[in-house]
Design an enzyme around this catalytic site. Structure first.
Site, PDB file in Angstrom:
ATOM      1  N   TYR A 143       0.832  -1.206   0.000  1.00 16.99           N
ATOM      2  CA  TYR A 143       0.000   0.000   0.000  1.00 16.99           C
ATOM      3  C   TYR A 143       0.869   1.259   0.000  1.00 16.99           C
ATOM      4  O   TYR A 143       1.993   1.264   0.530  1.00 16.99           O
ATOM      5  CB  TYR A 143      -0.955   0.028   1.193  1.00 16.99           C
ATOM      6  N   HIS A 166       6.629   2.400  17.774  1.00 13.88           N
ATOM      7  CA  HIS A 166       6.030   1.795  16.585  1.00 13.88           C
ATOM      8  C   HIS A 166       6.799   0.529  16.181  1.00 13.88           C
ATOM      9  O   HIS A 166       6.199  -0.514  15.886  1.00 13.88           O
ATOM     10  CB  HIS A 166       6.046   2.823  15.456  1.00 13.88           C
TER      11      HIS A 166
END
Length: 241
Positions: A143, A166
């Site tokens: 993506y 993250h």
């Protein structure tokens, strides 16, 4: 200060390395293809396979099926090369085959591999390479990705803190492998991401955890998302009919 000097040293070393180009090309088949005589279809598929085999000598190439998973693309070729001419020559050859005349390019993403500024000696044990090396995952999730402009107005130290969180979440979902390529300035997005995983559920588990991180609140765009299943190209063409 020490980390900054080490990073600068890596950047200087890599200035002399060849640029690695990344391309994800998604193809859509015209339904009229299936109305052709079987002999003509077999000939067109063989021409397509021959063109891929000839061009693949100059690149890393992986093929993926999207049949039954999306309506706007049937299969995808992931190509990695150090020469843009290789992409151009192969694409021209493919579209001029019997099968290629019934194919349209639904999406095409182009990017360059780079060393992340957030991954380095401050994240020991985490993969820290400039070049993308495909793994063996059965599924690839692709993506485009864009950060909100506010992200870049934050101090680097603040961004690093959020990225550390993250990446910690990402490491908890090993062996999912992330391939980040940079397209800022050369395509419509900032990054093209692809994740190699053993199943859609495993990848969905990762994404559900990542969306809870602070860094994810600075995401501007992360669609469309393509679920691609790794298949040999002869198998994909047989599925097409």
């Amino acid at each position: 200060m020490a980390e900054t000097k080490i990073r600068q040293h890596h950047e200087q070393e890599e200035e002399n390395l060849p640029v690695q180009y990344i391309n994800y090309t998604f193809f859509k088949l015209d339904p009229l293809w299936r109305r052709l005589p079987s002999e003509e279809r077999e000939r067109g598929k063989q021409e397509f396979l021959d063109a891929v085999e000839s061009g693949a000598e100059q690149m890393i190439l992986r093929s993926y099926s999207l049949l039954g998973l999306r309506s706007d693309a049937d299969f995808m070729l992931w190509r990695i090369a150090y020469d843009l001419d290789a992409f151009e020559r192969m694409t021209g050859a493919l579209l001029n085959t019997g099968l290629g005349r019934y194919l349209s390019v639904a999406y095409s993403y182009f990017a360059i591999s780079r060393r992340s500024i957030y991954v380095g000696e401050h994240t020991p044990g985490f993969e820290n390479k400039r070049y993308i090396v495909p793994g063996e995952g059965e599924y690839l999730f692709v993506y485009p990705f864009v950060k909100r402009r506010e992200w870049y107005r934050l101090p680097l130290e603040e961004r690093q803190r959020m990225m550390n969180e993250h990446m910690k979440v990402g490491r908890a979902h090993y062996p999912i492998k992330n391939n980040t390529a940079y397209c800022f300035g050369i395509d419509d997005y900032e990054f093209i991401l692809s994740f190699e995983a053993e199943s859609p559920k495993k990848f969905q588990d990762l994404m559900m955890d990542l969306r809870e991180t602070e860094a994810s609140s600075y995401t501007e765009l992360d669609t469309p998302i393509f679920t691609c299943r790794r298949r040999s190209l002869p198998d994909i063409l047989d599925f097409l009919g």
